[in-house]
Each structure stands twice: as structure tokens, then as C-alpha cells.
Enzyme design. Sequence first.
Site, PDB file in Angstrom:
ATOM      1  N   GLU A 119      62.698  37.415  30.895  1.00  0.00           N
ATOM      2  CA  GLU A 119      64.082  36.927  30.983  1.00  0.00           C
ATOM      3  C   GLU A 119      65.069  38.107  30.906  1.00  0.00           C
ATOM      4  OE1 GLU A 119      65.325  34.642  27.579  1.00  0.00           O
ATOM      5  OE2 GLU A 119      67.004  33.733  28.659  1.00  0.00           O
ATOM      6  N   LYS A 196      69.001  28.735  34.146  1.00  0.00           N
ATOM      7  CA  LYS A 196      68.549  28.251  32.832  1.00  0.00           C
ATOM      8  C   LYS A 196      69.319  26.993  32.452  1.00  0.00           C
ATOM      9  CE  LYS A 196      67.986  30.222  28.146  1.00  0.00           C
ATOM     10  NZ  LYS A 196      67.960  31.512  27.458  1.00  0.00           N
ATOM     11  N   CYS A 233      63.161  30.566  29.298  1.00  0.00           N
ATOM     12  CA  CYS A 233      63.074  30.696  27.842  1.00  0.00           C
ATOM     13  C   CYS A 233      63.246  29.408  27.040  1.00  0.00           C
ATOM     14  CB  CYS A 233      64.027  31.774  27.349  1.00  0.00           C
ATOM     15  SG  CYS A 233      63.600  32.239  25.648  1.00  0.00           S
TER      16      CYS A 233
HETATM   17  N1  LIG Z   1      66.320  33.608  25.157  1.00  0.00           N
HETATM   18  C1  LIG Z   1      66.261  32.461  24.538  1.00  0.00           C
HETATM   19  O1  LIG Z   1      66.618  31.420  25.075  1.00  0.00           O
HETATM   20  N2  LIG Z   1      65.807  32.500  23.267  1.00  0.00           N
HETATM   21  C2  LIG Z   1      65.913  31.410  22.371  1.00  0.00           C
HETATM   22  C3  LIG Z   1      64.892  31.442  21.343  1.00  0.00           C
HETATM   23  C4  LIG Z   1      63.649  30.760  21.725  1.00  0.00           C
HETATM   24  O2  LIG Z   1      63.697  29.851  22.549  1.00  0.00           O
HETATM   25  O3  LIG Z   1      62.602  31.081  21.184  1.00  0.00           O
END
Ligand SMILES: NC(=O)NCCC(=O)O
EC number: 3.5.1.6
Length: 384
Positions: A119, A196, A233
Site C-alpha cells: 500500500e 480504498k 489494507c
Molecule cells: N493502512 C491501513 O489501512 N492500516 C490500518 C490498520 C490495519 O488495518 O491493520
Amino acid sequence: MAGAEWKSLEECLEKHLPLPDLQEVKRVLYGKELRKLDLPREAFEAASREDFELQGYAFEAAEEQLRRPRIVHVGLVQNRIPLPANAPVAEQVSALHRRIKAIVEVAAMCGVNIICFQEAWTMPFAFCTREKLPWTEFAESAEDGPTTRFCQKLAKNHDMVVVSPILERDSEHGDVLWNTAVVISNSGAILGKTRKNHIPRVGDFNESTYYMEGNLGHPVFQTQFGRIAVNICYGRHHPLNWLMYSINGAEIIFNPSATIGALSESLWPIEARNAAIANHCFTCAINRVGTEHFPNEFTSGDGKKAHQDFGYFYGSSYVAAPDSSRTPGLSRSRDGLLVAKLDLNLCQQVNDVWNFKMTGRYEMYARELAEAVKSNYSPTIVKE
Ligand SMILES: NC(=O)NCCC(=O)O
């Protein structure tokens, strides 16, 4: 919470468990032991020269009479940021381009057909700081930014589909920023982009300060090697997000991520694996590596002291299959390339055994959810 000194769950199990126990633990945690891929010696030599880990595994499917095997090699890339976060923006981006180019060249030696990066791969994961400059300067056009042009060259040169998750600036529409994955065909043409859908509001993941919730739904991209989707993510915590990509026909769902040990390491081995099982598809979970230090202190809104780092990004990228098998994770501490040979026939084969799509009762949930989201909905609770 362990940092780089704790190499991986797999190394720990192998070191401490007697063989019969290890086999049973692997059966439960990894479904079954996958065959290691016989990757070319030059690939291992190049990976060692470039100082990154290279692992390869094969998922098999049963032979069928009417369909030939549908073999695809996927590559998952995890990496640290090569320069400190306070280096000039252009230098950081160039250093990341160089690093990824070296890894993609090894992926090409291994016959990878579809590669996915982590990401927001062109930048430090600076959203924890809540500062705008210089971090918003890393945002680029998904259509003709320098990173997309760079990836188009990689795709064409290596006949490889490239999934490139970036911070997108949409200058044609009000300069809005998005967390986007650009999908580039192996011809070098841009196949499309996906954004996203779910933005974290947890811990230091202050991402809604920077970009908006995706507005492109759940597109699936038909590539020469199979149908792919990208669940970025935090979207991996949302079963409906995975489901919609699967309903639209995804056979492989990539999950490029940036997440830290203190927050999510116990969720990591479960979520993408469960999504592969629940949706009869392959999932590819990718996380960055290392600790990133920022020039200015920031607080986490939890009464604790201000600090300059986000926590430890624990790598551990892996591929999971619909039959519950999965690869071991890449290391928690090193850059790495994980190559997996998939037979996409496995998706339908497992679907025919477990029938989750057939038994899913989606019309019932569609009706109930349509009611549940109404502001005057009262939950169905039966009381004495
Ligand atoms: N980049 C991101 O969405 N991180 C959030 C934390 C997670 O989903 O573990």
C-alpha cells in the site's frame, strides 16, 4: 511487542517444535504443507545480491477432464523505505522506484505473471503525522503520474500485470486525494484503477485527514492470467468488501497493506486466509517492513508521550487459497518477494465442495440489510 529481532512465526515454530508436533501445527495453521517452487538459481543469487528474501510455493488443484489447469504465478513484494522519511520527496520516490525495479527483475526470472506492491508504496506511511506537507507531495496522477509511467514500462518489459497502490491526486476532479491501486496490463496499457473503500480511524492511522473513501465500488479486472481485484489494507477487516469483489468474479484478491504489530499482528494470519475460504478465491496479503521515523513528533491521542515513529511494520506477506491452505509468511524484518504458483481451477473445485456461493442466501441478507440501514430501523430482538 517484538521488532526486527523476532524473524517470523515460522522460524520460531521450526526451531522449537519437535517434528511430529510441527507437522500437526502446520496442518492446522497452514492447511497443508505446500510444495516449494523450484525457482532459478540466478533468481536466488540476484535476491541475495540485492539483499531481499525470495520464497516460492505451489498450490495444486485436482486434474479435470474438461478444463486444462489455469496456472498463474503471482508475486508479492514487501519492503522498507530505502531513504529516511526526511529525505527530499523526489529522491525518496526515485530510490523506491530503483528498489522495486530490482525486485521486479527477479520476479521476471521466476516467471511471475502478476505482481503487487505494498500500500502507498512510493512513500513513507506518513499519515500518522497529520501534517500535510511534504506528504501530500507524494500524491500522483493514476493515469499519467511518474509512478504509473514507470510501472507501465515494467509491465511491458516483463510481460507482467502490475498492481501499483499509490496515493492518487485527481487533478481533473478538484485535486481530490485517494488511496488507489492502478492496475496495469502486461501489454503496458492501464487496465483501470480501484480505490480504498474503508478508511481506518484507529490508533495512529489518521488516513481520513488525507484522502476520501473510495467511490469506484468493487471493480474486478480481467487480465490475461485471470480475474483480479484489490482490497486495500483496512478493507480486509470488512467481510462484505471481500464478498463484493468475489461476487464480481475475482479469482485473486490482493490486499496491499501497511500495518503495525501492536495493532494487528494477531489478526493478520486470520483475515486474508478466512476471506479466501469464505469466498472460494485466492487472497494475497502484503505488508511493509520496518520502523519509519518522522521529522516532527506527533501524539496518538491516548495521553501517552509524543513520539516520532509509527511502530513496527511486520512484513509477513502471504498467499491463501480457497481450500484453507496458505504459504508461510515472508520474514517480519526483511524486504522480500513471495512467488506463488496458483491453479485457478481450485476456486471452482472448492466452491463445488463447500457451496458457500450456493448456500449464501444473499437475497435474504440484501433484504435485511436494506432494512437495517434505515434510520428508523429497530433491531430484531426477541424478549421474554
Ligand atoms: N493502512 C491501513 O489501512 N492500516 C490500518 C490498520 C490495519 O488495518 O491493520
